[in-house]
Write a protein that holds these residues in place. Structure first.
Motif, PDB file in Angstrom:
ATOM      1  N   MET A  58       0.803  -1.176   0.035  1.00  0.00           N
ATOM      2  CA  MET A  58      -0.163   0.115  -0.151  1.00  0.00           C
ATOM      3  C   MET A  58       0.835   1.390  -0.255  1.00  0.00           C
ATOM      4  O   MET A  58       1.900   1.458   0.773  1.00  0.00           O
ATOM      5  N   PRO A  59       0.649   2.289  -0.874  1.00  0.00           N
ATOM      6  CA  PRO A  59       1.574   3.352  -1.000  1.00  0.00           C
ATOM      7  C   PRO A  59       1.438   4.184   0.405  1.00  0.00           C
ATOM      8  O   PRO A  59       0.367   4.100   0.962  1.00  0.00           O
ATOM      9  N   SER A  60       2.478   4.790   0.673  1.00  0.00           N
ATOM     10  CA  SER A  60       2.426   5.778   1.693  1.00  0.00           C
ATOM     11  C   SER A  60       1.749   7.033   1.414  1.00  0.00           C
ATOM     12  O   SER A  60       1.748   7.617   0.362  1.00  0.00           O
ATOM     13  N   LYS A  61       1.040   7.353   2.665  1.00  0.00           N
ATOM     14  CA  LYS A  61       0.458   8.877   2.202  1.00  0.00           C
ATOM     15  C   LYS A  61       1.236   9.864   2.945  1.00  0.00           C
ATOM     16  O   LYS A  61       0.631  11.071   3.131  1.00  0.00           O
ATOM     17  N   THR A  62       2.344   9.748   3.293  1.00  0.00           N
ATOM     18  CA  THR A  62       3.341  10.895   3.770  1.00  0.00           C
ATOM     19  C   THR A  62       3.732  11.799   2.701  1.00  0.00           C
ATOM     20  O   THR A  62       3.932  11.582   1.532  1.00  0.00           O
ATOM     21  N   LYS A  63       4.141  13.124   2.829  1.00  0.00           N
ATOM     22  CA  LYS A  63       4.586  14.065   1.983  1.00  0.00           C
ATOM     23  C   LYS A  63       6.056  13.586   1.611  1.00  0.00           C
ATOM     24  O   LYS A  63       6.529  12.939   2.467  1.00  0.00           O
ATOM     25  N   ARG A  64       6.682  14.147   0.408  1.00  0.00           N
ATOM     26  CA  ARG A  64       7.911  13.893   0.117  1.00  0.00           C
ATOM     27  C   ARG A  64       8.679  15.079   0.110  1.00  0.00           C
ATOM     28  O   ARG A  64       9.749  15.173  -0.100  1.00  0.00           O
ATOM     29  N   GLU A  65       8.030  16.304   0.187  1.00  0.00           N
ATOM     30  CA  GLU A  65       8.712  17.556  -0.022  1.00  0.00           C
ATOM     31  C   GLU A  65       7.884  18.537   0.732  1.00  0.00           C
ATOM     32  O   GLU A  65       6.648  18.452   0.681  1.00  0.00           O
ATOM     33  N   ILE A  66       8.520  19.697   1.231  1.00  0.00           N
ATOM     34  CA  ILE A  66       7.924  20.786   1.782  1.00  0.00           C
ATOM     35  C   ILE A  66       8.572  21.851   1.131  1.00  0.00           C
ATOM     36  O   ILE A  66       9.679  22.091   1.029  1.00  0.00           O
ATOM     37  N   SER A  67       7.932  22.919   1.045  1.00  0.00           N
ATOM     38  CA  SER A  67       8.476  24.241   0.294  1.00  0.00           C
ATOM     39  C   SER A  67       8.287  25.636   1.355  1.00  0.00           C
ATOM     40  O   SER A  67       7.337  25.580   2.161  1.00  0.00           O
ATOM     41  N   PHE A  68       8.912  26.575   1.080  1.00  0.00           N
ATOM     42  CA  PHE A  68       8.616  27.946   1.583  1.00  0.00           C
ATOM     43  C   PHE A  68       9.089  28.863   0.540  1.00  0.00           C
ATOM     44  O   PHE A  68      10.172  28.862   0.019  1.00  0.00           O
ATOM     45  N   THR A  69       8.421  29.836   0.333  1.00  0.00           N
ATOM     46  CA  THR A  69       8.859  30.811  -0.676  1.00  0.00           C
ATOM     47  C   THR A  69       9.095  32.315   0.261  1.00  0.00           C
ATOM     48  O   THR A  69       8.104  32.648   1.169  1.00  0.00           O
ATOM     49  N   SER A  70      10.387  33.000  -0.224  1.00  0.00           N
ATOM     50  CA  SER A  70      10.546  34.062   0.428  1.00  0.00           C
ATOM     51  C   SER A  70      11.135  34.965  -0.659  1.00  0.00           C
ATOM     52  O   SER A  70      11.264  34.563  -1.619  1.00  0.00           O
ATOM     53  N   LYS A  71      11.510  36.236  -0.219  1.00  0.00           N
ATOM     54  CA  LYS A  71      11.829  37.539  -0.978  1.00  0.00           C
ATOM     55  C   LYS A  71      13.300  37.906  -0.579  1.00  0.00           C
ATOM     56  O   LYS A  71      13.371  38.106   0.717  1.00  0.00           O
ATOM     57  N   VAL A  72      14.304  38.483  -1.736  1.00  0.00           N
ATOM     58  CA  VAL A  72      15.222  39.067  -1.451  1.00  0.00           C
ATOM     59  C   VAL A  72      15.676  40.083  -2.429  1.00  0.00           C
ATOM     60  O   VAL A  72      15.298  39.916  -3.549  1.00  0.00           O
ATOM     61  N   ARG A  73      15.743  41.368  -1.901  1.00  0.00           N
ATOM     62  CA  ARG A  73      15.991  42.583  -2.788  1.00  0.00           C
ATOM     63  C   ARG A  73      17.631  42.478  -3.107  1.00  0.00           C
ATOM     64  O   ARG A  73      18.586  42.310  -2.226  1.00  0.00           O
ATOM     65  N   VAL A  74      17.914  42.476  -4.513  1.00  0.00           N
ATOM     66  CA  VAL A  74      19.278  42.584  -5.002  1.00  0.00           C
ATOM     67  C   VAL A  74      20.090  43.845  -4.475  1.00  0.00           C
ATOM     68  O   VAL A  74      19.536  45.083  -4.827  1.00  0.00           O
ATOM     69  N   ARG A  75      20.971  43.545  -3.594  1.00  0.00           N
ATOM     70  CA  ARG A  75      21.783  44.689  -3.321  1.00  0.00           C
ATOM     71  C   ARG A  75      22.890  45.164  -4.137  1.00  0.00           C
ATOM     72  O   ARG A  75      23.378  44.333  -5.068  1.00  0.00           O
ATOM     73  N   PHE A  76      23.147  46.493  -3.978  1.00  0.00           N
ATOM     74  CA  PHE A  76      24.189  46.896  -4.972  1.00  0.00           C
ATOM     75  C   PHE A  76      25.564  46.208  -4.871  1.00  0.00           C
ATOM     76  O   PHE A  76      26.152  45.957  -6.170  1.00  0.00           O
ATOM     77  N   ALA A  77      25.961  45.590  -3.839  1.00  0.00           N
ATOM     78  CA  ALA A  77      27.356  45.056  -3.399  1.00  0.00           C
ATOM     79  C   ALA A  77      27.110  43.717  -4.170  1.00  0.00           C
ATOM     80  O   ALA A  77      28.501  43.041  -4.448  1.00  0.00           O
ATOM     81  N   GLU A  78      26.217  43.255  -4.663  1.00  0.00           N
ATOM     82  CA  GLU A  78      26.132  41.971  -5.161  1.00  0.00           C
ATOM     83  C   GLU A  78      26.060  41.886  -6.860  1.00  0.00           C
ATOM     84  O   GLU A  78      26.065  40.953  -7.354  1.00  0.00           O
ATOM     85  N   THR A  79      26.204  43.161  -7.250  1.00  0.00           N
ATOM     86  CA  THR A  79      26.320  43.194  -8.683  1.00  0.00           C
ATOM     87  C   THR A  79      27.622  43.599  -9.174  1.00  0.00           C
ATOM     88  O   THR A  79      28.534  44.184  -8.581  1.00  0.00           O
ATOM     89  N   ASP A  80      27.903  43.451 -10.827  1.00  0.00           N
ATOM     90  CA  ASP A  80      28.979  43.476 -11.391  1.00  0.00           C
ATOM     91  C   ASP A  80      28.949  45.175 -11.852  1.00  0.00           C
ATOM     92  O   ASP A  80      27.904  45.807 -11.560  1.00  0.00           O
ATOM     93  N   PRO A  81      30.028  45.714 -12.589  1.00  0.00           N
ATOM     94  CA  PRO A  81      29.957  47.223 -12.796  1.00  0.00           C
ATOM     95  C   PRO A  81      28.545  47.358 -13.862  1.00  0.00           C
ATOM     96  O   PRO A  81      28.305  48.271 -14.047  1.00  0.00           O
ATOM     97  N   LEU A  82      28.059  46.295 -14.519  1.00  0.00           N
ATOM     98  CA  LEU A  82      26.706  46.539 -15.491  1.00  0.00           C
ATOM     99  C   LEU A  82      25.552  46.368 -14.563  1.00  0.00           C
ATOM    100  O   LEU A  82      24.421  46.577 -14.993  1.00  0.00           O
ATOM    101  N   GLY A  83      25.627  46.233 -13.060  1.00  0.00           N
ATOM    102  CA  GLY A  83      24.494  46.242 -12.505  1.00  0.00           C
ATOM    103  C   GLY A  83      23.706  44.736 -12.403  1.00  0.00           C
ATOM    104  O   GLY A  83      22.663  44.544 -11.980  1.00  0.00           O
ATOM    105  N   ILE A  84      24.590  43.751 -12.839  1.00  0.00           N
ATOM    106  CA  ILE A  84      23.882  42.543 -12.880  1.00  0.00           C
ATOM    107  C   ILE A  84      24.544  41.505 -11.778  1.00  0.00           C
ATOM    108  O   ILE A  84      25.852  41.722 -11.458  1.00  0.00           O
ATOM    109  N   VAL A  85      23.661  40.781 -11.077  1.00  0.00           N
ATOM    110  CA  VAL A  85      24.147  39.809 -10.112  1.00  0.00           C
ATOM    111  C   VAL A  85      25.240  39.194 -10.542  1.00  0.00           C
ATOM    112  O   VAL A  85      25.167  38.212 -11.610  1.00  0.00           O
ATOM    113  N   TRP A  86      26.443  39.120  -9.858  1.00  0.00           N
ATOM    114  CA  TRP A  86      27.553  38.200 -10.087  1.00  0.00           C
ATOM    115  C   TRP A  86      27.062  36.792  -9.738  1.00  0.00           C
ATOM    116  O   TRP A  86      26.356  36.425  -8.750  1.00  0.00           O
TER     117      TRP A  86
END
Length: 145
Positions: A1-29
């Motif tokens: 009989m197949p298991s009825k338990t979950k196999r994965e759990i998710s969570f969604t969050s957000k992050v704002r790209v900071r200036f220090a994370e970008t190269d001289p063109l403003g693109i994330v390194w």
């Protein structure tokens, strides 16, 4: 009989790209996407009660032993990215996470995966799932009672 338990759990969050994370063109390194994975993992852990501090309280750390990152599109300075972090259940004494990062338009910009193992704070690798993590898995519906 197949298991009825979950196999994965998710969570969604957000992050704002900071200036220090970008190269001289403003693109994330490219190396900063691993940090975004960590941001997502930490948000997941706080939300689901399995944060790094929770692990430390049980005398464990979970160093990363594998990481993968697949780039699709760039993020730029000022973008607010959405990070979907998904825990993939396994019977082994490790934690596997998958990540999907989207730009403000909802397009996938990066996908990835990390694998972490349990290490006692004294330095011993755990070959069995720690009891506190088994209890967490039960609480989250990943194991049947």
């Amino acid at each position: 009989m197949p298991s009825k338990t979950k196999r994965e759990i998710s969570f969604t969050s957000k992050v704002r790209v900071r200036f220090a994370e970008t190269d001289p063109l403003g693109i994330v390194w490219h190396g900063n996407y691993i940090q975004y994975f960590e941001d997502g993992r930490e948000a997941f852990g706080r939300h689901h009660g399995i944060s790094y501090l929770d692990q430390k309280a049980h005398n464990f750390s979970t160093p990363i032993v594998e990481s993968r990152c697949e780039h699709k599109l760039p993020l730029t300075y000022g973008d607010v990215a959405t990070i979907k972090t998904t825990y993939i259940d396994t019977a082994a004494a490790k934690m596997i996470f998958k990540y999907e990062i989207k730009n403000p338009a909802g397009q996938v910009v990066c996908m990835g995966k990390t694998v972490q193992v349990f290490v006692e704070l004294g330095g011993e690798l755990s070959l069995v799932i720690p009891e506190f993590f088994m209890e967490w898995k039960k609480k989250m519906g990943l194991l049947s009672e």
